[in-house]
Design a protein around this motif. Structure first.
Motif, PDB file in Angstrom:
ATOM      1  N   VAL A 213     -17.824  -6.429 -33.738  1.00 29.95           N
ATOM      2  CA  VAL A 213     -18.575  -6.877 -32.568  1.00 29.95           C
ATOM      3  C   VAL A 213     -19.001  -8.324 -32.722  1.00 29.95           C
ATOM      4  O   VAL A 213     -18.897  -9.115 -31.795  1.00 29.95           O
ATOM      5  CB  VAL A 213     -19.801  -5.979 -32.343  1.00 29.95           C
ATOM      6  N   ALA A 214     -19.457  -8.695 -33.899  1.00 26.58           N
ATOM      7  CA  ALA A 214     -19.975 -10.038 -34.091  1.00 26.58           C
ATOM      8  C   ALA A 214     -18.902 -11.045 -34.447  1.00 26.58           C
ATOM      9  O   ALA A 214     -19.157 -12.234 -34.472  1.00 26.58           O
ATOM     10  CB  ALA A 214     -21.038 -10.017 -35.179  1.00 26.58           C
ATOM     11  N   SER A 215     -17.696 -10.610 -34.773  1.00 23.69           N
ATOM     12  CA  SER A 215     -16.685 -11.537 -35.267  1.00 23.69           C
ATOM     13  C   SER A 215     -15.821 -12.142 -34.172  1.00 23.69           C
ATOM     14  O   SER A 215     -15.371 -13.273 -34.289  1.00 23.69           O
ATOM     15  CB  SER A 215     -15.786 -10.826 -36.287  1.00 23.69           C
ATOM     16  N   GLY A 216     -15.547 -11.441 -33.098  1.00 16.38           N
ATOM     17  CA  GLY A 216     -14.693 -12.009 -32.061  1.00 16.38           C
ATOM     18  C   GLY A 216     -14.391 -11.014 -30.966  1.00 16.38           C
ATOM     19  O   GLY A 216     -14.945  -9.914 -30.935  1.00 16.38           O
ATOM     20  N   VAL A 217     -13.493 -11.406 -30.032  1.00  9.94           N
ATOM     21  CA  VAL A 217     -13.106 -10.545 -28.912  1.00  9.94           C
ATOM     22  C   VAL A 217     -11.593 -10.550 -28.781  1.00  9.94           C
ATOM     23  O   VAL A 217     -10.904 -11.450 -29.275  1.00  9.94           O
ATOM     24  CB  VAL A 217     -13.748 -11.034 -27.591  1.00  9.94           C
ATOM     25  N   LEU A 218     -11.078  -9.513 -28.115  1.00 13.49           N
ATOM     26  CA  LEU A 218      -9.659  -9.443 -27.786  1.00 13.49           C
ATOM     27  C   LEU A 218      -9.490  -9.776 -26.308  1.00 13.49           C
ATOM     28  O   LEU A 218     -10.172  -9.209 -25.452  1.00 13.49           O
ATOM     29  CB  LEU A 218      -9.105  -8.042 -28.081  1.00 13.49           C
ATOM     30  N   LYS A 219      -8.562 -10.708 -26.020  1.00 16.51           N
ATOM     31  CA  LYS A 219      -8.309 -11.098 -24.638  1.00 16.51           C
ATOM     32  C   LYS A 219      -6.906 -10.631 -24.234  1.00 16.51           C
ATOM     33  O   LYS A 219      -5.987 -10.613 -25.045  1.00 16.51           O
ATOM     34  CB  LYS A 219      -8.397 -12.616 -24.491  1.00 16.51           C
ATOM     35  N   SER A 220      -6.797 -10.254 -22.966  1.00 17.01           N
ATOM     36  CA  SER A 220      -5.505  -9.819 -22.430  1.00 17.01           C
ATOM     37  C   SER A 220      -5.309 -10.442 -21.047  1.00 17.01           C
ATOM     38  O   SER A 220      -6.275 -10.572 -20.268  1.00 17.01           O
ATOM     39  CB  SER A 220      -5.448  -8.288 -22.342  1.00 17.01           C
ATOM     40  N   GLY A 221      -4.074 -10.815 -20.732  1.00 20.07           N
ATOM     41  CA  GLY A 221      -3.768 -11.393 -19.428  1.00 20.07           C
ATOM     42  C   GLY A 221      -3.551 -10.364 -18.346  1.00 20.07           C
ATOM     43  O   GLY A 221      -3.274 -10.716 -17.202  1.00 20.07           O
ATOM     44  N   GLN A 222      -3.655  -9.095 -18.692  1.00 19.57           N
ATOM     45  CA  GLN A 222      -3.440  -8.052 -17.697  1.00 19.57           C
ATOM     46  C   GLN A 222      -4.585  -7.048 -17.747  1.00 19.57           C
ATOM     47  O   GLN A 222      -5.329  -6.985 -18.727  1.00 19.57           O
ATOM     48  CB  GLN A 222      -2.112  -7.327 -17.956  1.00 19.57           C
ATOM     49  N   VAL A 223      -4.704  -6.296 -16.662  1.00 24.04           N
ATOM     50  CA  VAL A 223      -5.748  -5.278 -16.590  1.00 24.04           C
ATOM     51  C   VAL A 223      -5.248  -4.007 -17.266  1.00 24.04           C
ATOM     52  O   VAL A 223      -4.143  -3.534 -16.982  1.00 24.04           O
ATOM     53  CB  VAL A 223      -6.124  -4.992 -15.123  1.00 24.04           C
ATOM     54  N   LEU A 224      -6.061  -3.453 -18.194  1.00 19.14           N
ATOM     55  CA  LEU A 224      -5.682  -2.244 -18.914  1.00 19.14           C
ATOM     56  C   LEU A 224      -6.173  -1.021 -18.150  1.00 19.14           C
ATOM     57  O   LEU A 224      -7.271  -1.027 -17.579  1.00 19.14           O
ATOM     58  CB  LEU A 224      -6.288  -2.247 -20.314  1.00 19.14           C
ATOM     59  N   ASP A 225      -5.305   0.014 -18.129  1.00 12.50           N
ATOM     60  CA  ASP A 225      -5.759   1.246 -17.495  1.00 12.50           C
ATOM     61  C   ASP A 225      -6.602   2.048 -18.482  1.00 12.50           C
ATOM     62  O   ASP A 225      -6.765   1.673 -19.644  1.00 12.50           O
ATOM     63  CB  ASP A 225      -4.579   2.079 -16.976  1.00 12.50           C
ATOM     64  N   GLU A 226      -7.144   3.175 -18.028  1.00 13.11           N
ATOM     65  CA  GLU A 226      -8.066   3.967 -18.851  1.00 13.11           C
ATOM     66  C   GLU A 226      -7.395   4.464 -20.117  1.00 13.11           C
ATOM     67  O   GLU A 226      -8.000   4.477 -21.189  1.00 13.11           O
ATOM     68  CB  GLU A 226      -8.596   5.142 -18.019  1.00 13.11           C
ATOM     69  N   GLN A 228      -4.883   3.059 -21.750  1.00 10.77           N
ATOM     70  CA  GLN A 228      -4.663   1.940 -22.665  1.00 10.77           C
ATOM     71  C   GLN A 228      -5.965   1.511 -23.336  1.00 10.77           C
ATOM     72  O   GLN A 228      -5.977   1.153 -24.520  1.00 10.77           O
ATOM     73  CB  GLN A 228      -4.059   0.767 -21.893  1.00 10.77           C
ATOM     74  N   ARG A 229      -7.070   1.564 -22.587  1.00  9.04           N
ATOM     75  CA  ARG A 229      -8.363   1.228 -23.198  1.00  9.04           C
ATOM     76  C   ARG A 229      -8.716   2.213 -24.310  1.00  9.04           C
ATOM     77  O   ARG A 229      -9.231   1.841 -25.361  1.00  9.04           O
ATOM     78  CB  ARG A 229      -9.467   1.229 -22.133  1.00  9.04           C
ATOM     79  N   GLY A 230      -8.430   3.493 -24.060  1.00 10.07           N
ATOM     80  CA  GLY A 230      -8.693   4.495 -25.093  1.00 10.07           C
ATOM     81  C   GLY A 230      -7.864   4.257 -26.336  1.00 10.07           C
ATOM     82  O   GLY A 230      -8.350   4.390 -27.460  1.00 10.07           O
ATOM     83  N   GLN A 231      -6.574   3.899 -26.130  1.00  6.93           N
ATOM     84  CA  GLN A 231      -5.720   3.607 -27.270  1.00  6.93           C
ATOM     85  C   GLN A 231      -6.216   2.377 -28.040  1.00  6.93           C
ATOM     86  O   GLN A 231      -6.177   2.344 -29.275  1.00  6.93           O
ATOM     87  CB  GLN A 231      -4.286   3.383 -26.786  1.00  6.93           C
ATOM     88  N   LEU A 232      -6.694   1.369 -27.282  1.00 10.28           N
ATOM     89  CA  LEU A 232      -7.185   0.155 -27.932  1.00 10.28           C
ATOM     90  C   LEU A 232      -8.469   0.431 -28.731  1.00 10.28           C
ATOM     91  O   LEU A 232      -8.653  -0.098 -29.829  1.00 10.28           O
ATOM     92  CB  LEU A 232      -7.443  -0.918 -26.874  1.00 10.28           C
ATOM     93  N   GLU A 233      -9.343   1.279 -28.187  1.00 14.81           N
ATOM     94  CA  GLU A 233     -10.572   1.626 -28.905  1.00 14.81           C
ATOM     95  C   GLU A 233     -10.270   2.348 -30.216  1.00 14.81           C
ATOM     96  O   GLU A 233     -10.898   2.100 -31.243  1.00 14.81           O
ATOM     97  CB  GLU A 233     -11.458   2.495 -28.012  1.00 14.81           C
ATOM     98  N   LYS A 234      -9.280   3.246 -30.189  1.00 19.22           N
ATOM     99  CA  LYS A 234      -8.884   3.923 -31.424  1.00 19.22           C
ATOM    100  C   LYS A 234      -8.320   2.938 -32.426  1.00 19.22           C
ATOM    101  O   LYS A 234      -8.543   3.038 -33.641  1.00 19.22           O
ATOM    102  CB  LYS A 234      -7.862   5.015 -31.115  1.00 19.22           C
ATOM    103  N   LEU A 235      -7.581   1.942 -31.920  1.00 18.73           N
ATOM    104  CA  LEU A 235      -7.010   0.917 -32.802  1.00 18.73           C
ATOM    105  C   LEU A 235      -8.123   0.101 -33.454  1.00 18.73           C
ATOM    106  O   LEU A 235      -8.083  -0.173 -34.669  1.00 18.73           O
ATOM    107  CB  LEU A 235      -6.081   0.008 -31.994  1.00 18.73           C
ATOM    108  N   LEU A 236      -9.104  -0.265 -32.662  1.00 23.77           N
ATOM    109  CA  LEU A 236     -10.191  -1.084 -33.188  1.00 23.77           C
ATOM    110  C   LEU A 236     -11.013  -0.326 -34.221  1.00 23.77           C
ATOM    111  O   LEU A 236     -11.561  -0.931 -35.153  1.00 23.77           O
ATOM    112  CB  LEU A 236     -11.088  -1.555 -32.047  1.00 23.77           C
ATOM    113  N   ASP A 237     -11.134   1.006 -34.061  1.00 16.58           N
ATOM    114  CA  ASP A 237     -11.906   1.799 -35.020  1.00 16.58           C
ATOM    115  C   ASP A 237     -11.342   1.702 -36.430  1.00 16.58           C
ATOM    116  O   ASP A 237     -12.054   1.913 -37.411  1.00 16.58           O
ATOM    117  CB  ASP A 237     -11.939   3.275 -34.591  1.00 16.58           C
TER     118      ASP A 237
END
Length: 407
Positions: A213-226, A228-237
Motif C-alpha cells: 500500500v505504501a510503496s506504489g500503485v498499479l496503473k492500467s490503460g483499460q478498465v478492468l472487469d470484476e 479481472q480485479r479479483g484476479q489482480l487482488e489475488k496476485l497482489l496478495d
C-alpha cells in the motif's frame, strides 16, 4: 532461619485473614476500573500490561526502578553527638538483604518502584511473628479502601480468593499523589498519551504488514472487469507484507507499476511516533537520553548529556528515594526507635565519573583532609592498607615560619 520464620508467619497470617468484611461503601472505582483498563480516545484500552508493551514506557520504568533497586541502602542510628552509626538489626537484614523468602532486596525494591511508577502506589504485606516484623511480601492486584473511621483497609486477590488486611499489616508506598493519601496513577492520568502510542504502533504494524500500500500503485490503460480485479487482488496478495519483500512481480496486459514517495499521512505517523517517545518519558519523569532516544539535533554524548543525567538524578530519582525513606521511617521503624533510627539510600553511588575526573576528585578530597587514603581506596573498590593510610592528612602550601620545623 528468617526463611522458616517468614513461611511460618505467612501460614499464620492466612488463617487470620477474613473475607467479606463490611465497610467498603466508598470503594475507589478508578482503582477497580484500572484492572479492566481505561479507554482512550484512540480506541485502545490502556492497562499496565498494554502500556508496558510500548518500548518507551518499558525503558522508563525499567531504568527508574533498576536504579533505585541497585543503590546501597543502610540502617543508621544517631548517637548523642549527632554522628550516625550503621547498625545491624533484623530490620536491616529485611530492608537490605532478604525482605522475604523469594526475593533479594534488589528485586523487592525494584518491583515496588515499578508498581509505584505505573500505579502510583505499591503494597507489601508486613509479616510478623508476634509483634516482631520478620519480612515484607509484595501484594499485587490490591485495592485500598477507606473505612468509615477514615483508615485504609486493603483488599487483594491471591490464588483466586479475596483477602482483607488492615493498614497496620500493609507497607504502602505512595508515589506523586493527591491529598487523599494515595499516589496518582500514570496509567490512569496518561491514558490518552499511552492510548495514542498504542494506536500508532498498531497503525505502523499494519503498514508493514500491507507493505504494498505504501510503496506504489498499479496503473492500467483499460478498465478492468470484476473478475479481472479479483484476479489482480489475488496476485497482489502474493507480494504484500514485509515477509515477502524483495519478490519480483511480473506485470502484463498493460499494467504499470508506479512507485510512490511516502505520503504526508505516513510521514506524520513517523513524526507522531517520535513525539510519543518523548511524551511517554514525561509521564515517568525520565529524560529521553536515558532510554536511548536523542531529540532533534541532540547527541548522546558530551557535557550536555551529563548535565541532563545529573538533573534526572536530582529532580527525578532523589525525590523517589526521599519519599521511600520517609515512608520506611513512618511505617517500619519501631515506634521506640523513631527519631534515632533512619534508613538512607547512598546517592553517591548514582554519580559515576571518568577516570581522570575521579582521580582529581579523590586527590583533592584526600589532600584537604576530608577523607583518608583508605576511604579513597574504598571508592575504587580496592583493599584497605590500614595504619597511616586510615588517618586524615592535608598538604600544607603555606605555614608560619616558626612551624616549619614541626611539619
Amino acid at each position: 532461619m528468617i526463611g522458616r520464620a517468614l513461611k511460618g508467619a505467612w501460614a499464620g497470617m492466612r488463617m487470620a485473614l477474613a473475607e467479606g468484611q463490611s465497610g467498603f461503601e466508598n470503594v475507589d472505582l478508578d482503582a477497580l476500573r484500572a484492572g479492566g483498563g481505561f479507554k482512550s480516545h484512540a480506541g485502545q484500552p490502556v492497562t499496565a500490561t498494554t502500556a508496558m508493551s510500548i518500548s518507551a514506557a518499558w525503558s522508563c520504568v525499567k531504568s527508574n526502578s533498576q536504579l533505585v533497586g541497585s543503590l546501597p541502602l543502610a540502617l543508621y542510628e544517631k548517637d548523642r553527638n549527632g554522628k550516625r552509626v550503621k547498625i545491624e538489626d533484623p530490620l536491616a537484614e529485611i530492608l537490605t538483604v532478604s525482605p522475604n523468602s523469594d526475593q533479594t532486596a534488589f528485586e523487592f525494591w525494584e518491583s515496588q518502584e515499578a508498581q509505584k511508577l505505573l500505579h502510583g502506589n505499591s503494597y507489601a504485606e508486613k509479616l510478623f511473628i508476634g509483634d516482631r516484623l520478620v519480612g515484607l511480601r509484595p501484594l499485587l492486584d490490591t485495592t485500598p479502601v477507606r473505612n468509615a473511621d477514615g483508615r485504609f483497609v486493603y483488599r487483594f486477590r491471591d490464588r483466586g480468593k479475596m483477602y482483607t488486611l488492615p493498614a497496620s499489616k500493609v507497607f504502602h508506598m505512595r508515589g506523586f499523589g493527591g491529598g487523599d493519601g494515595l499516589g496518582l496513577s500514570a496509567i490512569k492520568h496518561g491514558v490518552q498519551s499511552f492510548g495514542s502510542a498504542l494506536a500508532a504502533d498498531q497503525t505502523a504494524g499494519t503498514m508493514f504488514k500491507n507493505g504494498m500500500v505504501a510503496s506504489g500503485v498499479l496503473k492500467s490503460g483499460q478498465v478492468l472487469d470484476e473478475k479481472q480485479r479479483g484476479q489482480l487482488e489475488k496476485l497482489l496478495d502474493r507480494y504484500t507484507s514485509s515477509a515477502k519483500a524483495g519478490k519480483i512481480m511480473t506485470l502484463e496486459a498493460g499494467l504499470e507499476y508506479q512507485p510512490l514517495q511516502i505520503n504526508p499521512e505516513d510521514a506524520q505517523l513517523l513524526e507522531t511516533r517520535r513525539f510519543q517517545v518523548e511524551d511517554v518519558c514525561r509521564w515517568f519523569g525520565t529524560p529521553p537520553v536515558v532510554i536511548g532516544h536523542a531529540g532533534q539535533g541532540q547527541t548522546m554524548w558530551g557535557s550536555g548529556v551529563e548535565a541532563i543525567m545529573l538533573a534526572w538524578l536530582t529532580l527525578g530519582i532523589n525525590p523517589q528515594l526521599r519519599r521511600n525513606e520517609a515512608r520506611i521511617a513512618k511505617d517500619l521503624i519501631p515506634p521506640g526507635k523513631r527519631g534515632r533510627w533512619y534508613v538512607e539510600w547512598n546517592r553517591e553511588a548514582m554519580l559515576q565519573m571518568d577516570s581522570k575526573s575521579k582521580g582529581e576528585f579523590l586527590s583533592k578530597m584526600i589532600s584537604n583532609g576530608i577523607i583518608s587514603r583508605d576511604e579513597g581506596r574504598d571508592k575504587l573498590n580496592m583493599a584497605r592498607r590500614g595504619g597511616a593510610a586510615d588517618e586524615l592528612m592535608a598538604q600544607t602550601a603555606h605555614a608560619p615560619i616558626d612551624d616549619l620545623g614541626g611539619i
